[in-house]
Design an enzyme around this catalytic site. Structure first.
Site, PDB file in Angstrom:
ATOM      1  CG  ASP A  18      -1.807   1.137   1.378  1.00  0.00           C
ATOM      2  OD1 ASP A  18      -1.973   1.861   0.373  1.00  0.00           O
ATOM      3  OD2 ASP A  18      -2.370   1.338   2.477  1.00  0.00           O
ATOM      4  CG  ASN A  20      -3.233   5.292  -1.118  1.00  0.00           C
ATOM      5  OD1 ASN A  20      -3.207   4.175  -0.586  1.00  0.00           O
ATOM      6  ND2 ASN A  20      -4.214   5.680  -1.904  1.00  0.00           N
ATOM      7  CG  HIS A 320      -6.163 -15.290  -6.319  1.00  0.00           C
ATOM      8  ND1 HIS A 320      -5.636 -15.898  -7.449  1.00  0.00           N
ATOM      9  CD2 HIS A 320      -7.473 -15.098  -6.591  1.00  0.00           C
ATOM     10  CE1 HIS A 320      -6.586 -16.059  -8.345  1.00  0.00           C
ATOM     11  NE2 HIS A 320      -7.717 -15.576  -7.858  1.00  0.00           N
ATOM     12  CG  ASP A 321      -8.830 -18.665  -6.342  1.00  0.00           C
ATOM     13  OD1 ASP A 321      -9.247 -17.615  -5.820  1.00  0.00           O
ATOM     14  OD2 ASP A 321      -8.918 -18.911  -7.562  1.00  0.00           O
TER      15      ASP A 321
HETATM   16  O1  TEU Z   1     -11.451 -19.126  -9.741  1.00  0.00           O
HETATM   17  C1  TEU Z   1     -12.228 -20.157 -10.218  1.00  0.00           C
HETATM   18  C2  TEU Z   1     -12.001 -21.494  -9.623  1.00  0.00           C
HETATM   19  O2  TEU Z   1     -12.202 -22.464 -10.312  1.00  0.00           O
HETATM   20  C3  TEU Z   1     -11.608 -21.727  -8.251  1.00  0.00           C
HETATM   21  O3  TEU Z   1     -10.305 -21.530  -7.921  1.00  0.00           O
HETATM   22  C4  TEU Z   1     -12.584 -21.221  -7.244  1.00  0.00           C
HETATM   23  O4  TEU Z   1     -12.367 -19.905  -6.905  1.00  0.00           O
HETATM   24  C5  TEU Z   1     -12.454 -22.036  -5.999  1.00  0.00           C
HETATM   25  O5  TEU Z   1     -12.595 -23.360  -6.342  1.00  0.00           O
HETATM   26  C6  TEU Z   1     -13.514 -21.663  -5.020  1.00  0.00           C
HETATM   27  O6  TEU Z   1     -13.322 -22.500  -3.921  1.00  0.00           O
HETATM   28  C7  TEU Z   1     -11.424 -17.913 -10.405  1.00  0.00           C
HETATM   29  C8  TEU Z   1     -10.656 -16.896  -9.595  1.00  0.00           C
HETATM   30  O7  TEU Z   1      -9.334 -17.327  -9.480  1.00  0.00           O
HETATM   31  C9  TEU Z   1     -11.333 -16.706  -8.284  1.00  0.00           C
HETATM   32  O8  TEU Z   1     -10.624 -15.847  -7.428  1.00  0.00           O
HETATM   33  C10 TEU Z   1     -12.708 -16.139  -8.562  1.00  0.00           C
HETATM   34  O9  TEU Z   1     -13.428 -16.080  -7.358  1.00  0.00           O
HETATM   35  C11 TEU Z   1     -13.480 -16.982  -9.563  1.00  0.00           C
HETATM   36  O10 TEU Z   1     -12.713 -17.396 -10.674  1.00  0.00           O
HETATM   37  C12 TEU Z   1     -14.626 -16.181 -10.133  1.00  0.00           C
HETATM   38  O11 TEU Z   1     -14.111 -15.169 -10.940  1.00  0.00           O
END
Ligand code: TEU
Length: 546
Positions: A18, A20, A320-321
């Protein structure tokens, strides 16, 4: 630039840096850290979405494809980032989210307004079946895939959040709007895209049927290859790009077509077999299950052999997932095992064929954080699946659900990057949008940059080795020690070199049955007795072959 020798680094902008002090990471924050990334040696940066968005799903719900969210900065900031990255010989991939938009996107506003609207057909509308939703299928976030819209007087289709209506790719005009938008970013200097759930864009008729039945999955639908080839012709082929498709539910056979070497579709895809291996055992991702080493090995083999000379792999355990990889596949029980297992996992991934993806903070061995209640979480999926599984269906108790969150919640990956020991780990002077993991006092970039044995410096070596040792990119793959319950081993071989990797996935010393010929290319311990492997030890040997 030969991108096959490069490593991609994923930035989740709201948690990176970050500048700002509003508690949300931003583009100027990324610019401040470009020297850090250049020093790490990564050649490509993928940014999770930075477009305008109401942030129901942290930017994966886009309301304007042509502009940058004010949370992250301005278009001018973004152009500056492109220039600064290119100056350092780094490429920038944007996230392309075109399976769905935000319900705040002007297309959806126009679409829902009337069946006569020219945009009505941009989305997927159905009348209900006997007064109910057309089918009872549940989407990725454990909610019905159909939501009734009062304004339209019909149901619209969404695999993800209620606020993420899905685009109708059957509509040709819509498809050309997307290609035009892609050209806009490519003309600006963007080097390619990571394409969100791109294998969901063509819906099989069974998924959309209006008969009260149970629907069907939307992966790998009938026209998906045709659409991707059209996309290539209309936009990508005119530029020098790198593309990676996020493709849940793909097999190596599917991947070989999406990422075919003729280059008619994508350069590579993300498969989900490895990170999803435990999911098939339980009832849901919240029913905690560990991925077994046996699965880890055979899935790795299936993809390494399956795509060799047929397509290009992408290699990842984190994004990130996903929860933090060292917490999930390694050991955070002791400081020593945390460090050794983080390096071991990295080595097992980086010595394979394909493109390694490093997710921000992975190079520091960042771990999951402690979740005590739903208040500690921010992710949409947490709240939607809590409602479904705990409140409505009572498939899990509250405490079982919290246990599941501690293992699998997507927010583990989204806590701020730990830069130093100052306030909020040096991420922001303001109140961060999501909790900072309190272990930043021990795990942070500043400390690791100064320690030559740190996880960070180990990643630097791995990234450099890929550029120096051809066999890492072109060698074939043979799995060894298939039945061993604790060790994973494989060899990579091209015409002049053989690499032999052996890794101990356990926290005890194990006998090493392999003949370790050659020189040590990289290892996570000081040299020892090659006849055994210490806890989480990994060794890679290199030898010349005639
Ligand atoms: O993710 C889709 C996906 O198949 C998965 O990783 C899903 O988010 C996970 O199984 C849920 O438990 C993509 C993006 O990476 C994710 O951040 C988004 O939320 C999603 O598409 C919708 O755009």
């Amino acid at each position: 630039m030969d991108w096959k020798k490069q490593v991609v680094y994923q930035i989740y902008p709201r948690s990176f840096q970050d500048s700002n002090n509003d508690g949300v990471g931003d583009i100027q924050g990324i610019i401040q850290r470009l020297d850090y990334l250049q020093d790490l040696g990564v050649g490509v940066l993928w940014l999770s979405p930075i477009y305008k968005s109401p942030d129901k799903d942290n930017g994966y719900d886009i309301s304007d494809y042509y502009d940058i969210s004010e949370k992250f900065g301005t278009l001018e900031d973004f152009k500056q980032l492109l220039a600064e990255a290119h100056k350092r010989d780094m490429r920038i991939l944007m996230d392309l989210v075109v399976n769905h938009t935000s319900d705040q996107h002007k297309w959806f506003q126009e679409s829902r307004a009337s069946k006569d609207s020219p945009k009505w057909d941009y989305y997927i509308w159905r009348d209900g079946f006997e007064g109910k939703a057309p089918a009872t299928q549940y989407g990725y976030f454990m909610e019905s895939v159909w939501t009734y819209d009062e304004i339209a007087g019909q149901y619209y289709f969404h695999n993800f959040a209620v606020e993420q209506p899905e685009l109708n790719w059957e509509n040709e005009e819509l498809r050309h709007e997307i290609y035009k938008m892609m050209r806009y970013w490519l003309d600006m200097g963007v080097d390619g895209f990571r394409m969100d759930v791109i294998n969901l864009i063509s819906k099989p008729e069974a998924a959309l049927r209006n008969d009260g039945g149970s629907g069907a999955p939307t992966e790998n639908g009938p026209r998906v290859h045709e659409f991707l080839q059209e996309m290539r012709r209309e936009s990508l082929s005119k530029y020098n790009t790198i593309t990676v498709g996020e493709t849940p539910g793909v097999s190596p056979e599917d991947a070989a077509q999406y990422a075919n070497p003729e280059g008619t579709e994508l350069d590579m895809v993300f498969q989900f077999e490895l990170v999803g291996a435990a999911d098939t055992l339980g009832l849901s991702k919240w029913h905690t299950q560990k991925v077994s080493l046996a699965d880890f090995k055979h899935i790795t083999e299936r993809w390494q052999k399956g795509l060799h000379n047929r397509a290009w792999n992408s290699l990842y355990l984190s994004n990130h997932d996903q929860p933090r990889q060292v917490s999930r596949f390694g050991d955070t029980g002791t400081a020593l095992f945390w460090e050794k297992s983080a390096k071991m996992l990295a080595t097992v991934m980086h010595m394979q064929q394909g493109t390694p993806y490093v997710y921000q903070g992975e190079e520091l061995g960042m771990t999951n954080y402690q979740i005590n209640s739903l208040d500690d979480c921010r992710d949409y999926e947490v709240f939607s699946s809590h409602k479904d599984m705990v409140v409505d269906k009572k498939l899990l108790t509250e405490s079982e659900f919290i246990a599941g969150l501690n293992e699998r919640c997507r927010d583990h990956a989204r806590t701020p990057v730990q830069w130093n020991t100052r306030k909020n780990a040096g991420f922001s002077e303001g109140e961060p949008w999501i909790p900072v993991n309190p272990n930043y006092v021990n795990i942070n970039a500043e400390a690791q940059l100064q320690d030559k044995n740190s996880i960070h410096n180990y990643y630097k070596k791995l990234i450099a080795l890929r550029k120096e040792v051809d066999c890492i990119t072109d060698g074939d793959f043979t799995l060894l020690l298939r039945e061993d319950p604790n060790l994973m081993a494989y060899s990579r071989k091209n015409t002049d070199t053989e690499l032999l990797l052996v890794a101990n996935f356990s926290n005890a010393t194990q006998k090493n049955p392999l003949d370790m010929q050659g020189e040590v290319l990289i290892a996570n311990y000081e040299a020892g007795n090659l006849g055994e492997l210490r806890p989480y030890e990994v060794i890679v040997m290199r030898r010349k072959i005639a």
